[in-house]
Design an enzyme around this catalytic site. Structure first.
Site, PDB file in Angstrom:
ATOM      1  N   HIS A 143       0.816  -1.216   0.000  1.00  0.00           N
ATOM      2  CA  HIS A 143       0.000   0.000   0.000  1.00  0.00           C
ATOM      3  C   HIS A 143       0.848   1.264   0.000  1.00  0.00           C
ATOM      4  O   HIS A 143       0.513   2.254  -0.652  1.00  0.00           O
ATOM      5  CB  HIS A 143      -0.932  -0.011   1.213  1.00  0.00           C
ATOM      6  CG  HIS A 143      -2.136  -0.867   1.011  1.00  0.00           C
ATOM      7  ND1 HIS A 143      -3.010  -1.186   2.022  1.00  0.00           N
ATOM      8  CD2 HIS A 143      -2.619  -1.473  -0.094  1.00  0.00           C
ATOM      9  CE1 HIS A 143      -3.982  -1.944   1.551  1.00  0.00           C
ATOM     10  NE2 HIS A 143      -3.761  -2.139   0.277  1.00  0.00           N
ATOM     11  N   CYS A 191       3.060  -7.194 -25.498  1.00  0.00           N
ATOM     12  CA  CYS A 191       2.882  -6.517 -24.210  1.00  0.00           C
ATOM     13  C   CYS A 191       3.920  -7.091 -23.262  1.00  0.00           C
ATOM     14  O   CYS A 191       3.893  -8.283 -22.986  1.00  0.00           O
ATOM     15  CB  CYS A 191       1.496  -6.781 -23.627  1.00  0.00           C
ATOM     16  SG  CYS A 191       0.135  -6.156 -24.604  1.00  0.00           S
TER      17      CYS A 191
END
Length: 758
Positions: free
Chosen positions: A368, A684
């Site tokens: 986080h 990608c």
């Protein structure tokens, strides 16, 4: 044992309080302690081992031979006791001898005892001893007994530390071992360069008293601390300086949920009920959290546990009234913050004008604090081990997370080189920014579609900054990874709509959720894949999504509703066989019809793509073309599957080159098949973001790249200096009689032909 853990611990602590308050010598106190614990737990053996001179020495026992006291010694990692210290873990065994680390010591006389339970005695986050019990009958000790042992072990740490019975506990010294310039490797968490002085985030809070005199008074202190902590977090959430609407909002919401978690508060209260002070109760629960973190292999769940650790530290500072973090003391100059780990709210407390970078001993890309740091624009370098042994407060630091490097106490020459590199980086960034309006066209006039990869709402801003053609890969799983619970369909829909709104008329390719493997979610019961030996090739990505139809239906409906009135480009990850793609597409179509039946606005069109990451798919593409609109090649996973080489293993990281003949021939075969079928094919992955590798891809006939935003400028500069036709002829020649790797030959060719690769 027919009593609660709280009652057991309280009974033991009450008796221990009298022992600790006595004037007896330390050895006599320990002898009393083992008798008290053995009687309270009805255990035939209780022993205490302490770390002295690097070895675990049997200091006191009841039940084992007294002749073994101060004679039996084990190294950390040796035997069951050594294993407990080395791993800072609890062992609870019905048959001790069956454990692979069991080591028999004949002088102890323990051969008649079968069961064994041991808990680490922890001082300042380090195991300094072991409290162990044994019983003649084979049995596992009950959870309540283990809880009681862990609580007692915490009180023992105070007793033995005050009596100076153990080695120095590894508290950080004021000066590091080295004093000269040091270059330390790390792991890039948030890209950037910064210079500043070292400031340690958090002084260690030392708990002076562990046994409570008045349980109710301690409980009221904790209640008051919880109220103050929650007020602080509410204020920080409202004052976040980088605005609203990003993933950091979800991070703070999750963090706030932990702060109000009743289960956490209840565990602290239970520890107080057992007879601990408020500080000791918080530390007791925190120790349990740390031990769980050491056992957790799932990085996402470990990150959530770090949030709880952050809150525990905050609560402990409040209830103890001891000095707070460096943020609360204020930063006086440009600073590089040093921490073992950080919670997102703690980072928000710092003055952004002074905070230039962060160095973490731990940390991961999904933590986080990393999401919040990225939103704040603060570079972060993680996984810098033993940093406190190398750095002293106030040392000059140069942080270059682009190169995974930290320089400590740099020499003037190092400073000069860093400043030159920083200036060059800024100059190049300015040059690439000036180029954003230029089309990615080769010298011979071939237009290449350049897209960017994204996973956060904030990442979409890179479209305007780089001039990219669109988003070739939007990783939808990131919203799942930062959430404490499964994101509701409405919340998913809001994110997807916001991304499409910012992108405008530029295409966005949404990859359906790619979780499982190393991206497991703690709130999903995915026991089928919990003990996978090779999670990268296990129950993950499309396999997991199809197995959890409700999850995929909710995401399909959210994407379809978010794209109303627009074209929806959706791509399925890790397709191995055509039927998997067909099943996923059918699920989306069924959701489209369901929404149509309820009069919901729909996309004007849905285009379906597959990611080719599993080599098996290449041999059955002819079955897939009729139902496929586009193909994307995921070079990161493809490479490890093609070579059977774990890309996370440092021993293999440089062994298999993206410019090896095997990879390039494979990509050429897939590209030709797609061109013959009239289907667009893109790459990608990291391979397409490196100028030399991108040059090889263009030479193979690939004309669509989806890369990181930072790579757009360098790759575009390469493209605009490249003669595509000449490069195609050269790579055909090299692949006809290939060397071990084409890298040196391609580098020489690029240099000779003026291709920009810097």
């Amino acid at each position: 044992m027919p009593v609660s853990a709280t009652a057991s611990a309280r009974e033991i602590l009450t008796n221990l309080h009298d022992v600790m308050a006595s004037r007896s010598p330390a050895q006599a106190k320990l002898n009393s302690v083992v008798r008290i614990i053995a009687e309270a737990l009805d255990s035939e053996v209780c022993s205490i081992y302490l770390l002295r001179e690097g070895l675990l020495e049997l200091f006191a026992t009841v039940g084992l031979s007294q002749e073994a006291v101060h004679v039996t010694k084990l190294a950390p990692g040796e035997g069951l006791v050594g294993t407990i210290v080395a791993n800072v873990e609890t062992l609870n065994l019905a048959e001790a001898a069956t454990h692979p680390d069991f080591a028999y010591r004949p002088e102890t006389g323990e051969e008649i005892y079968h069961s064994f339970a041991g808990v680490p005695i922890i001082r300042r986050e380090r195991a300094v001893g072991v409290l162990a019990v044994q019983h003649a009958d084979p049995r596992r000790y009950a959870d309540v007994e283990i809880e009681a042992l862990q609580t007692v072990a915490m009180v023992l740490s105070e007793l033995i530390a005050n009596a100076d019975l153990i080695d120095a506990t590894g508290a950080p010294s004021t000066r590091p071992q080295a004093t000269g310039a040091v270059r330390v490797p790390g792991f890039k968490l948030v890209e950037g360069m910064a210079a500043g002085v070292a400031v340690f985030h958090q002084p260690r809070i030392v708990i002076e008293h562990t046994v409570a005199e008045d349980v109710e008074a301690e409980r009221h202190r904790v209640y008051a601390a919880f109220d103050k902590m929650r007020d602080q977090i509410e204020r920080m959430s409202n004052q976040a300086e980088f605005g609203v609407g990003g993933e950091h909002d979800e991070v703070l919401a999750t963090y706030k949920m932990f702060a109000y978690d009743e289960g956490w508060a209840r565990r602290i209260n239970e520890a107080i009920d057992s007879g601990l002070t408020a500080e000791a109760a918080i530390e007791r629960v925190q120790q349990r959290t740390r031990m769980r973190m050491r056992e957790i292999k799932d990085p996402l769940l470990a990150d959530r546990m770090h949030d709880l650790e952050d809150l525990s530290n905050r609560l402990l500072r409040i209830v103890s009234g001891q000095l707070g973090t460096a943020a609360q003391m204020g930063l006086r100059q440009d600073t590089i913050l040093i921490a073992r780990n950080l919670g997102p709210a703690e980072l928000l407390e710092y003055d952004r004008r002074r905070l230039k970078g962060v160095v973490l001993e731990e940390g991961s890309l999904t933590a986080h604090v990393v999401i919040v740091a990225r939103a704040m624009g603060v570079p972060v370098l993680g996984r810098v081990r033993d940093i406190r042994r190398l750095i002293a407060e106030g040392d000059r630091l140069l942080l270059n997370s682009v190169e995974d490097l930290l320089v400590i106490r740099p020499t003037p020459a190092m400073e000069e080189a860093f400043e030159a590199k920083l200036a060059l980086t800024q100059k190049r960034r300015a040059a690439f920014a000036a180029m954003k309006g230029e089309p990615p066209v080769t010298k011979d006039g071939h237009r290449v579609t350049m897209m960017v990869n994204a996973g956060l709402r904030d990442d979409v801003a890179a479209l305007d900054l780089t001039g990219a053609d669109g988003i070739g890969l939007f990783r939808t799983e990131f919203q799942f990874l930062v959430s404490a619970t499964l994101p509701q369909r409405e919340r998913q829909q809001r994110l997807y709509r916001d991304v499409l709104d910012v992108a405008g008329d530029r295409p966005v390719v949404f990859r359906t959720v790619d979780i499982g493997g190393d991206k497991a979610l703690p709130y999903l019961d995915h026991a089928e894949g919990h003990d996978e030996e090779n999670p990268a090739m296990g129950w993950r990505a499309l396999r997991l999504a199809l197995g959890r139809e409700g999850l995929m239906k909710a995401q399909a409906r959210a994407l379809i509703e978010a794209a109303s009135g627009r074209t929806l480009n959706v791509m399925f990850p890790m397709v191995s066989e055509p039927w998997e793609f067909d099943e996923a597409r059918a699920l989306f179509e069924a959701q489209r019809e369901w929404l149509r039946g309820r009069g919901k606005p729909l996309p004007t069109d849905i285009r379906y793509g597959a990611m080719l990451e599993v080599p098996a798919l290449a041999d059955v593409l002819d079955f897939l073309w009729p139902s496929l609109d586009f193909l994307s090649i995921g070079t990161n996973d493809l490479t490890q599957f093609l070579f059977a080489a774990d890309r996370a293993d440092p021993r293999l990281a440089l062994r298999y080159d993206w410019l090896s003949p095997a990879i390039l021939r494979f990509l050429r075969r897939v590209t030709k098949a797609a061109q013959e079928a009239g289907k667009p094919v893109a790459v990608c992955g990291e391979m397409g973001g490196r100028p030399l590798e991108a040059m090889a891809l263009i030479a193979l006939g690939i004309d669509r790249l989806s890369i990181t935003p930072a790579a757009v400028g360098p790759v575009k500069a390469m493209l605009r200096s490249l003669d595509r036709g000449a490069a195609m002829a050269e790579i055909d020649r090299l692949l006809a009689t290939p060397a071990r790797t084409l890298r040196p030959a391609l580098e020489d060719w690029a240099k000779t032909n003026g291709v920009e690769l810097s």
